[in-house]
Design a protein around this motif. Structure first.
Motif, mmCIF file in Angstrom:
data_model
loop_
_atom_site.group_PDB
_atom_site.id
_atom_site.type_symbol
_atom_site.label_atom_id
_atom_site.label_comp_id
_atom_site.label_asym_id
_atom_site.label_seq_id
_atom_site.Cartn_x
_atom_site.Cartn_y
_atom_site.Cartn_z
ATOM 1 N N ILE A 314 0.834 -1.195 0.000
ATOM 2 C CA ILE A 314 0.000 0.000 0.000
ATOM 3 C C ILE A 314 0.874 1.253 0.000
ATOM 4 N N PHE A 315 0.393 2.313 -0.652
ATOM 5 C CA PHE A 315 1.112 3.584 -0.778
ATOM 6 C C PHE A 315 0.272 4.673 -0.115
ATOM 7 N N LEU A 316 0.711 5.165 1.024
ATOM 8 C CA LEU A 316 -0.045 6.136 1.808
ATOM 9 C C LEU A 316 0.560 7.534 1.704
ATOM 10 N N GLY A 317 -0.312 8.545 1.711
ATOM 11 C CA GLY A 317 0.131 9.937 1.682
ATOM 12 C C GLY A 317 0.028 10.579 0.323
ATOM 13 N N LYS A 318 -0.521 9.879 -0.654
ATOM 14 C CA LYS A 318 -0.630 10.444 -2.000
ATOM 15 C C LYS A 318 -1.721 11.504 -2.078
ATOM 16 N N SER A 319 -2.787 11.323 -1.280
ATOM 17 C CA SER A 319 -3.857 12.325 -1.212
ATOM 18 C C SER A 319 -4.451 12.309 0.194
ATOM 19 N N LEU A 320 -5.080 13.403 0.589
ATOM 20 C CA LEU A 320 -5.602 13.500 1.954
ATOM 21 C C LEU A 320 -6.788 12.566 2.174
ATOM 22 N N ILE A 321 -7.642 12.454 1.175
ATOM 23 C CA ILE A 321 -8.832 11.610 1.298
ATOM 24 C C ILE A 321 -8.637 10.345 0.467
ATOM 25 N N ILE A 322 -8.761 9.208 1.135
ATOM 26 C CA ILE A 322 -8.666 7.924 0.431
ATOM 27 C C ILE A 322 -10.077 7.489 0.053
ATOM 28 N N ASN A 327 -7.518 1.014 -4.590
ATOM 29 C CA ASN A 327 -6.945 1.663 -5.769
ATOM 30 C C ASN A 327 -5.500 2.107 -5.566
ATOM 31 N N ILE A 328 -4.997 1.997 -4.338
ATOM 32 C CA ILE A 328 -3.634 2.464 -4.081
ATOM 33 C C ILE A 328 -2.748 1.305 -3.589
ATOM 34 N N ILE A 329 -3.000 0.126 -4.125
ATOM 35 C CA ILE A 329 -2.212 -1.024 -3.700
ATOM 36 C C ILE A 329 -1.683 -1.824 -4.886
ATOM 37 N N TYR A 330 -0.623 -2.565 -4.609
ATOM 38 C CA TYR A 330 -0.098 -3.560 -5.539
ATOM 39 C C TYR A 330 -0.421 -4.937 -4.959
ATOM 40 N N LYS A 331 -0.899 -5.857 -5.780
ATOM 41 C CA LYS A 331 -1.284 -7.184 -5.322
ATOM 42 C C LYS A 331 -0.306 -8.238 -5.855
#
Length: 510
Positions: A314-322, A327-331
């Protein structure tokens, strides 16, 4: 000679085959004595050549048993530590797996002795190394594949490493087997040494060709954190908080200073559904500090009947509201057999349930997944076990990729050689593709790997520490990343055609 008399003794041959197999492991990390790969194979070839077909099969089996039994002994540790199995049951499972891997060497010994035992240039140059490559390919493909301990990896620090960006580690394996067959089969040693002198002289010039180049003043500041936590995957809330606190302790001083902070795999082991509050909290902190946090997580998706789970990044901090965490993960695509899923489930599931073997039930992500754009840089994500599957990585790679990213969990294997072998294969991926790799593990090794496969900076095993560095972006594309595995497949096809032709020719004249 006394040594030749010993070679005629079958028991001595068996003993020497085991020793030479064990000896071959020293060519890999952490030992890195690369010439031993050739010595080990030369002894195997001599033992096969000096024996009949039945003896050759037994010799090949015991060579494989010594080689794999020593080189992947860490599987036994994981069965005890992760599986919670008894020592006797772990030994039985481990031995059966080693027998399975050794059967590929048996098949090599059989075909070698039956078809390619004659000392001629065609066998040395093509047939024997081609046969080894074909069997390596099958071993890497059947039952999800286990492409471990392939001799090409042992040459990451040898004069042959220049081949990796051109034709990949597979062709280095081909060359190692070819060189070994030359050393044994050629009687004219002076001619042989002249041949290899010219070969290594040629390699010196090729080694100075760089397929990639740094972009001046284009770098990004990253921090990799290795917490060295003692426990494995845990779903206990207290244990999870304790683990997060360790990583946040190293994260806090670099917030707003490093553009990217990386935690390894399994740091947030609980399901994404159960950790939304934590994820939203971390995401808000990262966004406000203009920093991206990358870490492992178990993600979920509802299908027709229930939820299916994925081992994810998971990639956190790209936008304030998730809006959507999914949609922000690699599987992860390549799952670990028995660790993340059960192969041949209908047959093995009842048996494993009977012995109380802990079973995860992850699903595969897509084979092709787009690189993640982070801070205007494209990162190709590789999750732990996947780094050993070069073909998948090449198929996901393009000239637009700026960095390779690998998150790993090596705590299953204790104080064994597995993390070093895993790290060595990661170095080969960087060398093949001409990109720096951020390699983050929970208890070691954690490192930043240069595009030439060398280590820029690392944290050794069993140390709780952070690593902060400015990493330069590279551009350019290596021949191997462009043509992928096509050249080695062409070699294999030619090998099969020539083998069939020679067999028919042999029958005509005999």
């Amino acid at each position: 000679m006394l040594f030749d008399l010993f070679f005629k003794n079958f028991l001595f041959k068996i003993f020497l085959s085991i020793i030479s197999g064990v000896f071959g492991v020293l060519s890999f990390s952490p030992y890195n004595i690369w010439p031993i790969a050739i010595i080990s194979l030369v002894i195997l070839f001599k033992l096969i050549y000096e024996s009949n077909i039945k003896e050759s099969c037994l010799i090949s089996f015991f060579w494989g048993f010594g080689f794999y039994g020593t080189g992947i002994s860490w599987i036994y540790i994981s069965l005890i530590k992760f599986g919670g199995l008894s020592k006797i049951l772990s030994i039985i499972i481990f031995i059966f797996f080693i027998i399975y891997l050794s059967l590929y060497i048996v098949l090599f010994g059989f075909l070698f002795k039956k078809y390619f035992f004659k000392k001629n240039i065609l066998n040395c140059l093509f047939n024997i190394p081609g046969l080894w490559i074909v069997l390596d390919y099958f071993r890497s493909s059947f039952f999800t594949g286990f492409p471990w301990l392939q001799f090409g990896y042992s040459q990451i620090n040898s004069p042959l490493n220049f081949i990796a960006p051109i034709l990949g580690f597979e062709f280095i394996t081909f060359l190692i087997v070819m060189i070994s067959s030359f050393f044994y089969f050629f009687k004219n040693k002076l001619y042989l040494f002249l041949y290899f002198f010219l070969f290594f002289l040629f390699s010196f010039f090729l080694k100075n060709i760089y397929w990639y180049y740094p972009i001046k003043n284009d770098y990004i500041k990253v921090t990799l954190i290795q917490g060295n936590e003692k426990n494995l995957i845990t779903y206990n809330i207290k244990d999870i908080k304790k683990k997060i606190n360790v990583y946040y302790k190293y994260t806090k001083p670099v917030l707003g200073k490093s553009k990217i902070i990386i935690w390894p795999e399994s740091i947030i082991p609980n399901n994404i559904i159960n950790q939304k509050n934590l994820l939203y909290f971390l995401n808000k902190i990262m966004y406000l500090k203009n920093t991206i946090l990358i870490t492992g997580i178990i993600s979920s998706k509802r299908n027709l009947k229930n939820f299916i789970n994925f081992n994810s990044v998971i990639f956190l901090g790209k936008s304030l509201i998730i809006k959507s965490i999914n949609n922000i993960i690699y599987k992860k695509y390549h799952l670990v057999p028995f660790g993340e899923y059960i192969p041949m489930k209908l047959i093995l599931y009842p048996l494993l349930k009977l012995i109380n073997f802990p079973m995860e039930n992850f699903s595969k992500g897509n084979y092709l997944q787009s690189p993640q754009n982070i801070c205007n840089k494209n990162f190709l994500t590789i999750l732990c076990y996947e780094v050993i599957f070069s073909e998948q990585i090449k198929n996901n790679f393009s000239s637009q990729v700026d960095f390779l990213l690998t998150l790993s969990n090596n705590s299953w294997f204790g104080n064994s050689i597995e993390p070093w072998q895993h790290y060595q294969m990661a170095c080969m991926r960087s060398l093949e593709l001409g990109r720096s790799m951020l390699y983050c593990s929970n208890n070691g090794i954690t490192a930043i790997i240069n595009p030439d496969g060398s280590c820029q900076k690392k944290i050794s095993q069993f140390i709780s520490k952070s690593l902060t560095l400015n990493i330069i972006r590279y551009k350019g594309i290596t021949p191997y990343s462009k043509f992928k595995i096509i050249p080695i497949k062409i070699f294999v096809i030619i090998f099969i055609i020539i083998s069939i032709f020679l067999k028919k020719l042999y029958k005509i004249f005999n």
